[in-house]
Scaffold this active site. Sequence first.
Site, short mmCIF file in Angstrom:
data_model
loop_
_atom_site.label_atom_id
_atom_site.label_comp_id
_atom_site.label_asym_id
_atom_site.label_seq_id
_atom_site.Cartn_x
_atom_site.Cartn_y
_atom_site.Cartn_z
N HIS A 239 0.83 -1.21 0.00
CA HIS A 239 0.00 0.00 0.00
C HIS A 239 0.87 1.26 0.00
O HIS A 239 0.65 2.19 -0.78
CB HIS A 239 -0.91 -0.04 1.22
CG HIS A 239 -1.93 1.06 1.27
ND1 HIS A 239 -3.27 0.86 1.01
CD2 HIS A 239 -1.79 2.38 1.53
CE1 HIS A 239 -3.91 2.00 1.10
NE2 HIS A 239 -3.05 2.94 1.43
N GLU A 243 1.57 3.81 -3.42
CA GLU A 243 1.26 5.22 -3.30
C GLU A 243 2.48 6.09 -3.64
O GLU A 243 2.37 7.05 -4.41
CB GLU A 243 0.78 5.51 -1.87
CG GLU A 243 0.36 6.94 -1.63
CD GLU A 243 -0.79 7.37 -2.51
OE1 GLU A 243 -1.62 6.52 -2.88
OE2 GLU A 243 -0.82 8.56 -2.87
N LYS A 246 3.35 5.94 -7.41
CA LYS A 246 2.42 6.76 -8.22
C LYS A 246 2.81 8.23 -8.16
O LYS A 246 2.86 8.92 -9.18
CB LYS A 246 0.98 6.57 -7.73
CG LYS A 246 0.34 5.27 -8.21
CD LYS A 246 -1.15 5.24 -7.91
CE LYS A 246 -1.43 5.23 -6.43
NZ LYS A 246 -2.86 5.19 -6.09
N ASN A 247 3.11 8.71 -6.94
CA ASN A 247 3.48 10.11 -6.79
C ASN A 247 4.78 10.43 -7.53
O ASN A 247 4.89 11.45 -8.20
CB ASN A 247 3.64 10.46 -5.30
CG ASN A 247 2.30 10.67 -4.63
OD1 ASN A 247 1.48 11.43 -5.10
ND2 ASN A 247 2.07 9.98 -3.53
C1 W6P Z 1 6.96 14.46 -5.74
C2 W6P Z 1 5.91 14.72 -4.69
C3 W6P Z 1 5.92 13.43 -3.95
C4 W6P Z 1 5.18 13.01 -2.87
C5 W6P Z 1 5.38 11.73 -2.35
C6 W6P Z 1 6.33 10.89 -2.93
C7 W6P Z 1 7.06 11.30 -4.01
C8 W6P Z 1 6.85 12.57 -4.52
N1 W6P Z 1 7.48 13.20 -5.60
O1 W6P Z 1 7.34 15.24 -6.59
#
Ligand code: W6P
Length: 400
Positions: A239, A243, A246-247
């Site tokens: 999980h 997440e 993906k970000n």
């Molecule tokens: C980004 C914003 C973010 C949040 C969480 C994890 C990775 C990333 N990369 O630019």
Amino acid sequence: KNYAKLLDAYSQFSPSPLSIKKFIDFGLNACETTSYIFLRKELPVRLANIMKEIALLPENLLRMPSVNAVHQWYMTSFREILEFEKMDDITPRNLRNFCDSIVKIRNRHSDVVETMAQGVIELKESHDVDQQTEHSIQYFLDRFYMSRISIRMLINQHTLLFGGQLERAPGPTQSKYIGCIDPHCNLVCVIKDAYENARFLCDQYYLDSPELIIEQHAINELKAESDVRIVYVPSHLYHMLFELFKNSMRAVMEYHGQNEQYPPIRLTISKGKEDVCLKLSDRGGGIPRSLHDQLFKYMYSTAPQPSKSDAHTVPLAGYGYGLPISRLYARYFHGDLVIMSCEGHGTDAVIYMKALSNEANELLPIFNKTTSKFYRTGYPIGDWTNQATSLNSRQISMQC
Ligand code: W6P
């Protein structure tokens, strides 16, 4: 009513946190009766502790139909479990009914996260939400979802161990699982699984995706060929990783133009004496420091989406509840999830986990006087200047 008294009574008990080691030891000498006797007390205790906090929510929020529905589910489930506390003798039939009952409860609560999110949207659309209220809601939701994670963990362990043949933990090595815990969880396997699934979404939307480079480090042991293994709940780790991938993928794809080389996502696995760390580094341009705190806020992510109707066509859109809930999964067994970003370059996200299963204790919210005091007085008004106020005072003095 009788029910309110019982709620008070059960909320006086503190939840008993279990370590991953305790879950494993219990699973190895699995005794359904022992588990039943523990759970028929522990489940109402955990329910009651968080239900007392639901009652402390800002009235405006409590009145929202979605929040009210969730509250009702909790009351129903609390009552259902208490039926088993009344029974003196333990028959196979009781045990069977208990299993059925907790499965029913798990299903009843399956949409709690979405429903609470809806409640927050309902509140925003009907009221002005001040800072104080927003802060209370953040505080509550962290504790509420953590409580929910823990209750589902208990229910999953019991039903997987004693619920018969029908339920099996997912994964290729299902026979080695103890409930939903993998005593030899191969980190690289979970990482690749999460990466591939995030990449599938990324490819669909952007027609390309960044590569993944994995590097492993460990204090002693570990030869180049052997993967780091830990005792953990693979579904929780999946999980969090899904997440984060993906970000990162979205950031990389958005930051780099088409036909450019997309820089890979680097993932460093490290295993020390105390911690196991997974560091994901993307070169997606990072985020400004002013946005950092927003990443973990429920209210920020529930900002009414301008285009709900085409939400399904944007698979990587929005931070949603993904990050705050991922951090709860990490913290649940005394790990953490932190994000550090350098705007103009990229972002590092680190998942910390306890290397030792006896130190991986459940982190559980406890209801007590301090808790209710928090909801009454909230958090202190700032006693530092901030950018906004210093600007304002200058503007004011210049106007004079
Ligand atoms: C980004 C914003 C973010 C949040 C969480 C994890 C990775 C990333 N990369 O630019």
